[in-house]
Design a protein around this motif. Structure first.
Motif, PDB file in Angstrom:
ATOM      1  N   GLU A  48     -28.571 -10.602 -59.938  1.00  0.00           N
ATOM      2  CA  GLU A  48     -28.512 -12.047 -59.824  1.00  0.00           C
ATOM      3  C   GLU A  48     -28.330 -12.468 -58.373  1.00  0.00           C
ATOM      4  N   LEU A  49     -28.860 -13.621 -58.073  1.00  0.00           N
ATOM      5  CA  LEU A  49     -28.719 -14.207 -56.745  1.00  0.00           C
ATOM      6  C   LEU A  49     -27.405 -14.959 -56.675  1.00  0.00           C
ATOM      7  N   VAL A  50     -26.576 -14.659 -55.684  1.00  0.00           N
ATOM      8  CA  VAL A  50     -25.282 -15.334 -55.601  1.00  0.00           C
ATOM      9  C   VAL A  50     -25.171 -16.270 -54.404  1.00  0.00           C
ATOM     10  N   ALA A  51     -25.921 -16.021 -53.355  1.00  0.00           N
ATOM     11  CA  ALA A  51     -25.831 -16.872 -52.175  1.00  0.00           C
ATOM     12  C   ALA A  51     -27.168 -16.884 -51.451  1.00  0.00           C
ATOM     13  N   SER A  52     -27.555 -18.059 -50.991  1.00  0.00           N
ATOM     14  CA  SER A  52     -28.830 -18.225 -50.289  1.00  0.00           C
ATOM     15  C   SER A  52     -28.595 -18.907 -48.960  1.00  0.00           C
ATOM     16  N   LEU A  53     -29.340 -18.464 -47.973  1.00  0.00           N
ATOM     17  CA  LEU A  53     -29.339 -19.111 -46.660  1.00  0.00           C
ATOM     18  C   LEU A  53     -30.795 -19.336 -46.275  1.00  0.00           C
ATOM     19  N   ILE A  71     -22.114 -17.390 -46.798  1.00  0.00           N
ATOM     20  CA  ILE A  71     -23.259 -16.663 -46.266  1.00  0.00           C
ATOM     21  C   ILE A  71     -23.569 -17.193 -44.877  1.00  0.00           C
ATOM     22  N   ALA A  72     -23.893 -16.283 -43.986  1.00  0.00           N
ATOM     23  CA  ALA A  72     -24.186 -16.668 -42.609  1.00  0.00           C
ATOM     24  C   ALA A  72     -25.080 -15.611 -41.976  1.00  0.00           C
ATOM     25  N   THR A  79     -28.907 -10.128 -38.289  1.00  0.00           N
ATOM     26  CA  THR A  79     -28.035  -9.610 -39.350  1.00  0.00           C
ATOM     27  C   THR A  79     -27.545 -10.750 -40.218  1.00  0.00           C
ATOM     28  N   LEU A  80     -27.536 -10.485 -41.510  1.00  0.00           N
ATOM     29  CA  LEU A  80     -27.055 -11.432 -42.513  1.00  0.00           C
ATOM     30  C   LEU A  80     -25.682 -10.968 -42.990  1.00  0.00           C
ATOM     31  N   TYR A  81     -24.803 -11.914 -43.246  1.00  0.00           N
ATOM     32  CA  TYR A  81     -23.440 -11.587 -43.666  1.00  0.00           C
ATOM     33  C   TYR A  81     -23.087 -12.313 -44.959  1.00  0.00           C
TER      34      TYR A  81
END
Length: 118
Positions: A48-53, A71-72, A79-81
């Motif tokens: 499942e998708l939990v966070a989108s940027l 998310i950042a 790099t994605l965090y």
């Protein structure tokens, strides 16, 4: 092929925090121009998708993580965090990063296991 390398998981006590990282192997694959997401797959459940940027900077969170996860990205590091706070046992899963267009047949990295103990 672009590789996405997730890291930062581990065993965390309920109520604790951790930060996941997603590094991209190909410098030509710039996440700042992609709509990216953090996904998770718990045992016996679908991913499942939990966070989108989004590339424009807007964010979206799935209800169960809203207010607890952030998310950042750091563009210079490509790099994605995912900052995860107030962790709950139900957050236990393997966490993956990928574009929002990625489907089951697309490339997925190894993911990083997050286990939250009660």
């Amino acid at each position: 092929q672009v590789q996405l390398v997730e890291s930062g998981g581990g065993l965390v006590q309920a109520g604790g925090s951790t930060t996941l990282s997603c590094a991209v192997s190909d410098s030509l694959f710039r996440i700042q121009y992609k709509d990216m997401g953090w996904y998770r797959q718990a045992p016996g459940k679908m991913r499942e998708l939990v966070a989108s940027l989004f590339a424009r900077g807007s964010v979206y969170y799935e209800d169960s993580v809203k207010g607890r996860f952030g998310i950042a990205r750091i563009d210079a590091k490509n790099t994605l965090y995912l900052q995860m706070n107030s962790l709950k046992p139900e957050d236990t899963a393997i966490y993956y990063c990928n574009t929002l267009r990625a489907g089951p047949s697309n490339y997925w990295g190894q993911g990083t296991q997050v286990t939250v103990s009660s």
